[in-house]
Design a protein around this motif. Structure first.
Motif, mmCIF file in Angstrom:
data_model
loop_
_atom_site.group_PDB
_atom_site.id
_atom_site.type_symbol
_atom_site.label_atom_id
_atom_site.label_comp_id
_atom_site.label_asym_id
_atom_site.label_seq_id
_atom_site.Cartn_x
_atom_site.Cartn_y
_atom_site.Cartn_z
ATOM 1 N N PHE A 192 43.290 23.202 14.450
ATOM 2 C CA PHE A 192 42.454 22.033 14.453
ATOM 3 C C PHE A 192 41.523 22.157 13.199
ATOM 4 O O PHE A 192 41.025 23.161 12.821
ATOM 5 C CB PHE A 192 41.484 21.890 15.636
ATOM 6 N N THR A 193 41.571 21.110 12.594
ATOM 7 C CA THR A 193 40.609 21.005 11.360
ATOM 8 C C THR A 193 39.643 19.746 11.706
ATOM 9 O O THR A 193 40.174 18.532 11.939
ATOM 10 C CB THR A 193 41.104 20.740 10.027
ATOM 11 N N ILE A 194 38.445 19.968 12.010
ATOM 12 C CA ILE A 194 37.470 18.758 12.552
ATOM 13 C C ILE A 194 36.070 18.673 11.314
ATOM 14 O O ILE A 194 35.918 19.483 10.745
ATOM 15 C CB ILE A 194 36.834 19.282 13.928
ATOM 16 N N HIS A 195 35.664 17.258 11.401
ATOM 17 C CA HIS A 195 34.417 17.482 10.535
ATOM 18 C C HIS A 195 33.120 18.263 11.237
ATOM 19 O O HIS A 195 33.043 18.166 12.512
ATOM 20 C CB HIS A 195 33.991 15.865 10.590
ATOM 21 N N THR A 196 32.360 18.563 10.407
ATOM 22 C CA THR A 196 31.125 19.405 10.796
ATOM 23 C C THR A 196 29.986 18.423 11.211
ATOM 24 O O THR A 196 28.875 18.839 11.871
ATOM 25 C CB THR A 196 30.740 20.532 9.850
ATOM 26 N N GLY A 197 30.194 17.244 10.837
ATOM 27 C CA GLY A 197 28.799 16.411 10.985
ATOM 28 C C GLY A 197 27.721 16.448 9.882
ATOM 29 O O GLY A 197 26.749 15.697 9.952
ATOM 30 N N LYS A 198 27.911 17.372 8.719
ATOM 31 C CA LYS A 198 26.960 17.549 7.794
ATOM 32 C C LYS A 198 26.920 16.308 6.904
ATOM 33 O O LYS A 198 25.794 16.024 6.621
ATOM 34 C CB LYS A 198 27.518 18.707 6.870
ATOM 35 N N ASP A 199 28.236 15.852 6.501
ATOM 36 C CA ASP A 199 27.964 14.770 5.730
ATOM 37 C C ASP A 199 27.727 13.161 6.410
ATOM 38 O O ASP A 199 27.168 12.148 5.907
ATOM 39 C CB ASP A 199 29.260 14.329 4.823
ATOM 40 N N ASN A 200 28.193 13.026 7.580
ATOM 41 C CA ASN A 200 27.841 12.060 8.683
ATOM 42 C C ASN A 200 28.109 12.586 10.243
ATOM 43 O O ASN A 200 29.068 12.770 10.494
ATOM 44 C CB ASN A 200 29.043 11.029 8.274
ATOM 45 N N ILE A 201 26.940 12.380 10.650
ATOM 46 C CA ILE A 201 26.886 12.936 12.132
ATOM 47 C C ILE A 201 27.714 12.096 13.060
ATOM 48 O O ILE A 201 28.143 12.548 14.115
ATOM 49 C CB ILE A 201 25.078 12.827 12.631
ATOM 50 N N HIS A 202 28.019 11.046 12.483
ATOM 51 C CA HIS A 202 28.964 10.030 13.541
ATOM 52 C C HIS A 202 30.379 10.683 13.504
ATOM 53 O O HIS A 202 31.247 10.161 14.140
ATOM 54 C CB HIS A 202 28.779 8.505 13.010
ATOM 55 N N LEU A 203 30.786 11.451 12.593
ATOM 56 C CA LEU A 203 32.023 11.931 12.557
ATOM 57 C C LEU A 203 32.220 13.232 13.074
ATOM 58 O O LEU A 203 33.422 14.045 13.165
ATOM 59 C CB LEU A 203 32.474 12.109 10.895
ATOM 60 N N ILE A 204 31.183 13.884 13.383
ATOM 61 C CA ILE A 204 31.082 15.149 14.021
ATOM 62 C C ILE A 204 32.047 15.340 15.112
ATOM 63 O O ILE A 204 32.248 14.613 16.054
ATOM 64 C CB ILE A 204 29.698 15.916 14.400
ATOM 65 N N HIS A 205 32.734 16.568 15.168
ATOM 66 C CA HIS A 205 33.889 17.016 15.914
ATOM 67 C C HIS A 205 35.139 16.217 16.011
ATOM 68 O O HIS A 205 36.075 16.431 16.544
ATOM 69 C CB HIS A 205 33.250 16.964 17.516
ATOM 70 N N LYS A 206 34.919 14.969 15.072
ATOM 71 C CA LYS A 206 36.303 14.200 14.934
ATOM 72 C C LYS A 206 37.305 15.090 14.185
ATOM 73 O O LYS A 206 36.994 15.524 13.355
ATOM 74 C CB LYS A 206 36.062 12.931 14.336
ATOM 75 N N VAL A 207 38.618 14.881 14.723
ATOM 76 C CA VAL A 207 39.863 15.726 14.136
ATOM 77 C C VAL A 207 40.101 15.119 12.741
ATOM 78 O O VAL A 207 40.583 14.026 12.845
ATOM 79 C CB VAL A 207 40.996 15.606 15.079
ATOM 80 N N ASP A 208 40.380 15.891 11.868
ATOM 81 C CA ASP A 208 40.704 15.390 10.497
ATOM 82 C C ASP A 208 41.931 15.808 10.503
ATOM 83 O O ASP A 208 42.754 14.932 9.904
ATOM 84 C CB ASP A 208 40.026 16.264 9.299
ATOM 85 N N SER A 209 42.485 16.906 11.148
ATOM 86 C CA SER A 209 44.059 17.140 11.017
ATOM 87 C C SER A 209 44.384 18.213 12.349
ATOM 88 O O SER A 209 43.558 18.894 12.399
ATOM 89 C CB SER A 209 44.862 17.659 9.653
ATOM 90 N N TRP A 210 45.593 18.392 12.636
ATOM 91 C CA TRP A 210 46.120 19.367 13.671
ATOM 92 C C TRP A 210 47.255 19.860 13.169
ATOM 93 O O TRP A 210 48.421 19.161 12.928
ATOM 94 C CB TRP A 210 46.212 18.561 14.997
ATOM 95 N N ASN A 211 47.504 21.154 12.853
ATOM 96 C CA ASN A 211 48.557 21.840 12.371
ATOM 97 C C ASN A 211 48.885 21.391 11.079
ATOM 98 O O ASN A 211 50.070 21.310 10.594
ATOM 99 C CB ASN A 211 49.828 21.913 13.456
ATOM 100 N N GLY A 212 47.743 20.735 10.253
ATOM 101 C CA GLY A 212 48.259 20.113 8.830
ATOM 102 C C GLY A 212 48.604 18.818 8.936
ATOM 103 O O GLY A 212 48.741 18.204 7.861
ATOM 104 N N LEU A 213 48.586 18.269 10.141
ATOM 105 C CA LEU A 213 49.118 16.866 10.528
ATOM 106 C C LEU A 213 48.013 16.036 10.580
ATOM 107 O O LEU A 213 47.152 16.329 11.332
ATOM 108 C CB LEU A 213 50.041 16.538 11.582
ATOM 109 N N THR A 214 47.989 14.517 10.050
ATOM 110 C CA THR A 214 47.106 13.838 10.235
ATOM 111 C C THR A 214 47.379 12.774 11.070
ATOM 112 O O THR A 214 46.751 11.796 11.691
ATOM 113 C CB THR A 214 46.558 12.944 9.085
ATOM 114 N N LYS A 215 49.063 12.677 11.630
ATOM 115 C CA LYS A 215 49.646 11.691 12.562
ATOM 116 C C LYS A 215 50.842 12.683 12.974
ATOM 117 O O LYS A 215 51.357 13.495 12.416
ATOM 118 C CB LYS A 215 50.217 10.452 11.869
ATOM 119 N N LEU A 216 51.217 12.160 14.242
ATOM 120 C CA LEU A 216 52.266 12.794 15.107
ATOM 121 C C LEU A 216 53.668 12.090 14.431
ATOM 122 O O LEU A 216 53.892 11.337 13.736
ATOM 123 C CB LEU A 216 51.894 12.778 16.613
ATOM 124 N N THR A 217 54.709 12.877 14.966
ATOM 125 C CA THR A 217 56.108 12.314 14.779
ATOM 126 C C THR A 217 56.810 12.015 16.156
ATOM 127 O O THR A 217 57.852 11.862 16.233
ATOM 128 C CB THR A 217 56.689 13.063 13.958
#
Length: 482
Positions: free
Chosen positions: A216-241
């Motif tokens: 998992f790659t998630i946002h830390t919230g440091k730049d925008n608290i409203h993005l905290i914990h939101k997934v940026d990518s999973w296993n390098g993917l930003t969308k599934l197949t």
């Protein structure tokens, strides 16, 4: 002179207290929100919150219930399956994040490992209990081979007979959970590698224990608290197949443990579940209180597992069957597996007609998350899901007999946890008691200030009355002399 000084002193002090209290009314919430933001950001400098995020201190449990088949012979003859629920068999779940790497774009990557430990004292029974469930290897493979040439199906059936694999398994709970030795599994792994999800023993949860949920790659919230914990990518993917539409292939929300703060009743709880192979979303149901802490309860909408006919956005998750079933074959080695709520709760009622012994209720089978809206921290969690196998009679595969077409429940499980003990006390103190004290202080300042101003006015008027009285006496005396 002394009265004038007292009056001015009381008036000035009262005015200052009113002004200070009024400022606190507006500034206090801003200070609290600012502290929440600073403490929630995923940062090693935030020692307490970071350690809670890294090594979740809340005890989590997985309670597993088996659907023991009471009439396997009759099912093979075409009768309705009759099941009895066995369990719960409870396991303590330990979660730990490893390989934590912070990135310059204010995201963090990690692998979350999970381990399960059996809790006999919390279980109804032991892992040595024996239950009978459908044999996924046989009945699942039969459906997968349905459209293959008849000769291939005969060969598959002969293979089952060679390895003495029947349509139903009667084994201990421990074996069904974590794996059992099977010569057929060894044969398939040797000659058809990759066909099965695991390379060792075959069990319903064999790939879960001592494993991770992916990178998992998630946002830390440091730049925008409203993005905290939101997934940026999973296993390098930003969308599934796995799915058929871009919307269904989206990776939405968080990793399912925490959400951004400052939630409203219009907010939803989106999260990505690797086990369900898709993003899910819970909706607001009601307010509540837990140990004095205000919460919002979020539940699954009826559309979560609805089919494409009843809810068009879910068309991408098809091929579908009745509403209430999610076809996960595309991410389960094409095995005819379906996820639902336990006992087919919130599903098409026709599913209950095909299996005897199911009794769905919201209290026992609905899932929910109780969350503190100001911080996005879950206080009480209960995620309940059921694993089902689609099975039917397949010509050429004698092991399927005359089985009627049915979505057969095999097990359901509940993953639950709640904040308790020292963590709950700290949470209550920082997020309930301190804001309440600040609120009381600000209104106390305003109240004392107004009281001081009132006292100043009373002192002022009480000082004027004797003076006026004295002046009247003087005038009366002068009049008498004349």
């Amino acid at each position: 002179m002394n009265t004038s000084k007292i009056t001015i002193g009381l008036f000035v002090a009262g005015t200052l207290m009113v002004v200070f209290g009024t400022i606190l009314v507006f500034v206090g919430p801003i200070i609290i929100d600012d502290q929440i933001v600073k403490n929630l950001v995923i940062d090693p400098k935030n020692e307490m919150t970071y350690s809670m995020w890294k090594d979740v201190p809340v005890p989590f449990f997985m309670s597993v219930y088996f659907f023991n088949v009471l009439n396997p012979a009759e099912v093979l003859a075409g009768e309705k399956p009759m099941v009895e629920q066995r369990g719960p068999y409870v396991y303590r779940k330990r979660i730990q994040k490893q390989n934590i790497t912070f990135h310059p774009n204010d995201t963090v990557s990690y692998l979350e490992y999970r381990r399960y430990f059996f809790e006999p004292s919390m279980s109804v029974g032991n892992e040595s209990d024996v239950v009978t469930i459908p044999n996924m290897l046989v009945l699942g493979a039969a459906v997968m081979m349905e459209n293959m040439p008849y000769a291939v199906r005969l060969m598959v059936s002969a293979t089952f007979k060679t390895f003495k694999e029947g349509p139903f398994l009667t084994k201990s709970v421990g074996e069904l959970m974590w794996g059992y030795d099977s010569k057929l599994v060894d044969f398939l792994n040797k000659w058809l590698p990759g066909m099965l999800p695991s390379t060792g023993k075959f069990g319903l949860f064999s790939e879960f224990n001592n494993s991770n949920t992916g990178l998992f790659t998630i946002h830390t919230g440091k730049d925008n608290i409203h993005l905290i914990h939101k997934v940026d990518s999973w296993n390098g993917l930003t969308k599934l197949t796995n799915w058929r539409t871009p919307q269904c292939n989206m990776i939405n929300g968080t990793a399912g443990q925490m959400w951004p703060p400052f939630m409203t009743k219009q907010s939803t709880l989106p999260f990505y579940s690797p086990d369900a192979c898709r993003s899910l979303e819970l909706i607001y149901q009601r307010e509540g209180i837990m140990a004095g802490i205000p919460l919002y309860r979020y539940v699954a909408p009826k559309t979560m597992f609805a089919n494409g006919s009843d809810y068009a956005p879910n068309e991408g998750f098809c091929p579908c069957r009745q509403s209430g079933l999610l076809n996960v074959s595309s991410c389960r080695s094409n095995a005819p597996m379906f996820i639902s709520h336990p006992h087919f709760y919130n599903a098409d009622p026709v599913l209950l007609d095909y299996v005897l012994g199911l009794h769905p209720t919201e209290d026992q089978h609905g899932l929910f998350i109780d969350i503190h809206p100001m911080t996005g921290v879950p206080l009480n969690v209960s995620i309940r899901l059921q694993l089902n196998l689609y099975m039917k009679s397949v010509s050429g595969v004698g092991e399927t007999g005359k089985i009627s077409e049915v979505v057969m429940p095999m097990i359901w499980f509940e993953e639950s946890g709640y904040i308790d003990g020292e963590i709950l006390t700290t949470f209550h103190t920082n997020l309930v008691v301190l804001p309440m004290v600040m609120e009381y202080v600000q209104y106390c300042f305003i109240g004392l200030g107004l009281a001081s101003i009132l006292a100043a006015l009373l002192v002022y008027h009480s000082g004027k009355a004797p003076a006026a009285y004295k002046q009247t006496d003087t005038l009366n005396g002068e009049t008498a002399k004349i």
